[in-house]
Design an enzyme around this catalytic site. Structure first.
Site, short mmCIF file in Angstrom:
data_model
loop_
_atom_site.label_atom_id
_atom_site.label_comp_id
_atom_site.label_asym_id
_atom_site.label_seq_id
_atom_site.Cartn_x
_atom_site.Cartn_y
_atom_site.Cartn_z
NE ARG A 53 -4.10 1.86 0.94
CZ ARG A 53 -5.09 2.20 0.12
NH1 ARG A 53 -5.07 1.81 -1.14
NH2 ARG A 53 -6.10 2.91 0.55
CB SER A 99 -12.62 -0.77 0.60
OG SER A 99 -13.01 0.42 1.23
CD GLU A 118 -4.75 4.41 -3.35
OE1 GLU A 118 -5.97 4.21 -3.32
OE2 GLU A 118 -4.05 4.12 -4.33
CG ASP A 167 -8.50 5.34 -0.34
OD1 ASP A 167 -9.60 5.83 -0.66
OD2 ASP A 167 -7.99 4.37 -0.93
CB THR A 188 -9.45 -0.32 -8.01
OG1 THR A 188 -9.19 0.96 -7.44
CG2 THR A 188 -8.91 -1.39 -7.08
#
Ligand code: DON
Length: 574
Positions: free
Chosen positions: A112, A457, A424, A427, A385
């Site tokens: 990530r 998620s 990102e 998020d 995604t």
């Protein structure tokens, strides 16, 4: 979806043998070898389902050359970076759950993105203190430090059989020689054209004479081919140190961003223990924080475990699933974040006793308004995604969900690298309790901090049973969690891969307090009954892009299926 016969048959025994969900300490060499899987069994052939036929074929090419599922994952992900940049790529990150056949090791690979050291929450506020959605979603300030290149190098080094040079070769070839962009990529460029025009390197890469590429035209990506080649030659260092890193930082800073070379050099992949939950004879191995997906799926299954579904009609079974979703998303908002930064009550959230309490709070015949649940809003997720699933001939399995977040990420390409950066940072809960692009709310647990991973998620999952196993996942922002849940329930209910990816979907995420429904998911009588119970049914365009591989241990056959909602996907058995 159908929640029918198997539920009834298994219910009594399951009420007697209450299963468990837990996140263990970091995985030992052999993590939780399940009694349920015949370790010695090998399928003898391989299957891949991904969002793009070029990527599926790249994975199979690498398997043919002697690679395993993990080498194939490197080939698929790197090819998607070239042919499906609207969804994932070198400038983004991924999460994966894998199972190695030789020793039963199960592990979560966390590649990530992280916040740069100079992150400043004020950058995401306008001068009047209201959220600045532009800096959160567009341009270099919206980009976290990418994890994808490090994750691919990690997979190759620790789990693959082939050198990166070989598993990156298909992506390099396609980027260099060109391909025809599919309608989704052309549509994404069209949708984001105004933002792409803001950054010269982005416009140069994605627009032809200022316009999106037209159908049938071959499209090349020489800068990305060179960056991929550098990674092939030097591993992760090829991206995080040296020329590429310098170019990334220079481009980001010149456009008002705040990355440093130290941020890139410090990036680390994390291996974490997956969450494992037993449910009706299957063991689900899924994503722990910094994904909220596995915790939510486990919480929902723990709630449903104690529901006497055999006594219920369809509307009431759906009612319990929705109420379980509502409660799990409430906890997502309140508690979850990066485990390296926040203490989370995971023992509580994953405990069957906690689920018992939540189940007690569900009224048998009535929706619970979210506003009545103690606690500290949504846009359509769109087609970005990407998820792919692989099982190889030896029984190695990997579920990978990879992302640059919103369509074409930040739309910012770092000049000279071909790397499209993620967005990102959105998020994170940039402003507490203000919805992000998926309508998700968050608390201080998910506040941005230097070096912290933003909550995701993404829910790549394995569903392991005595007779059947599935590798499953999907894109879709907050809906990923409910798609995967409904996929798991359908698989346990006996459905095959193509039925699982095709089944109609519904979704509830606590706030906004409504049930998103795909046309046809509920028959009219069920819909009426749900409305009578107090649910607001909200019709929505189809969502998700599920790619599933299943393995039937009895016949020793594999099935691969790609979501029929999107034409470019390909599930293929070799
Ligand atoms: O990590 C997450 O949860 C999001 N960045 C995923 C975004 C996504 O799935 C968009 N999809 N359609």
């Amino acid at each position: 979806m159908s929640l029918a016969p198997r539920w009834r048959v298994l219910l009594l025994s399951l009420l007697l043998t209450c299963g468990s969900a837990y996140a263990t300490d970091p995985p030992s060499q052999v993590a939780h070898a399940p009694a349920a899987v015949a370790q010695a069994q090998k399928p003898g052939h391989a299957a891949i389902a991904s969002a793009n036929f070029l990527a599926t074929n790249a994975g199979l090419e690498v398997i043919k050359a002697g690679g395993n599922a993990f080498d194939a994952a490197v080939a698929v992900a790197s090819t998607l970076s070239v042919v499906e940049p609207e969804s994932s790529g070198l400038g983004g990150g991924f999460m994966a759950v894998l199972r190695r056949a030789s020793d039963g090791r199960e592990v979560f690979i966390d590649a990530r993105e992280v916040a740069p050291a100079a992150v400043n929450a004020k950058d995401y506020l306008k001068s009047d203190g209201t959220p600045d959605r532009d800096t959160a979603l567009n341009g270099p300030l919206s980009a976290g430090i990418p994890g994808e290149p490090a994750g691919l190098a990690w997979l190759a080094e620790h789990y693959g059989r082939l050198p990166l040079k070989q598993s990156l070769a298909p992506a390099i070839r396609i980027a260099r020689d060109g391909f025809e962009p599919d309608s989704r990529l052309r549509g994404s460029i069209e949708e984001r054209a105004d933002d792409l025009r803001r950054w010269p390197a982005s416009a140069a890469k994605y627009l032809v004479d200022g316009k999106p590429p037209v159908e049938g035209r071959t499209w090349r990506d020489p800068d990305q081919a060179r960056t991929l080649q550098t990674i092939a030659d030097r591993g992760g260092d090829g991206f995080y140190k040296g020329e590429v890193a310098k170019k990334l930082v220079a481009a980001v800073r010149a456009a008002g961003g705040n990355w440093s070379e130290a941020d890139l050099a410090a990036y680390q992949v994390k291996e974490r223990a997956p969450i494992s939950v037993d449910y009706r004879g299957y063991r689900i191995v899924t994503a722990p924080p910094p994904s909220s997906g596995g915790v939510a799926v486990a919480e929902i299954l723990n709630i449903l475990r104690g529901v006497e579904t055999e006594k219920l009609d369809r509307a009431h079974r759906i009612h319990y699933v929705i109420e379980a979703m509502r409660r799990a998303f409430r906890d997502h908002n309140d508690y979850l974040g990066d485990p390296d930064f926040v203490k989370m009550p995971l023992d509580m959230l994953l405990s069957p006793y906690y689920a018992d309490g939540l189940r007690q709070s569900i009224l048998p015949d009535r929706a619970t308004p979210s506003s009545m649940l103690p606690s500290s809003a949504a846009r359509d997720p769109g087609p970005h995604t990407t998820h792919f699933s692989i099982i190889d001939k030896d029984g190695n399995m990997i579920a990978v969900t990879s992302t640059v977040n919103y369509t074409l990420g930040s739309t910012f390409v770092a000049a000279g690298t071909g790397v499209l950066l993620n967005d990102e940072m959105d998020d994170f809960a940039l402003v507490p309790n203000k919805p992000n692009v998926y309508g998700l709310l968050g608390s201080t647990a998910n506040a941005p901090k230097a070096g912290k991973r933003m909550l995701s998620s993404m829910t790549p999952s394995l569903v392991i049973g005595k007779d059947r196993t599935a590798v499953i996942g999907s894109p879709g922002g907050s809906t990923i969690i409910t798609q995967v849940l409904e996929g798991i329930l359908a698989f346990i209910d006996g459905k095959d891969a193509s039925d699982i990816v095709a089944q109609k979907r519904f979704h509830h995420q606590f706030m906004p307090d409504r049930v998103d429904v795909e046309q046809g998911v509920f028959d009219p009588a069920t819909a009426r009954e749900l409305e009578r119970m107090g649910y607001a049914l909200h019709p929505r365009e189809p969502w998700g892009f599920m790619n599933v591989v299943t393995w039937d241990h009895r016949s020793n056959t594999l099935e691969a299926a790609s979501d029929p909602r999107r034409p470019s996907g390909l599930g293929k058995v070799q």
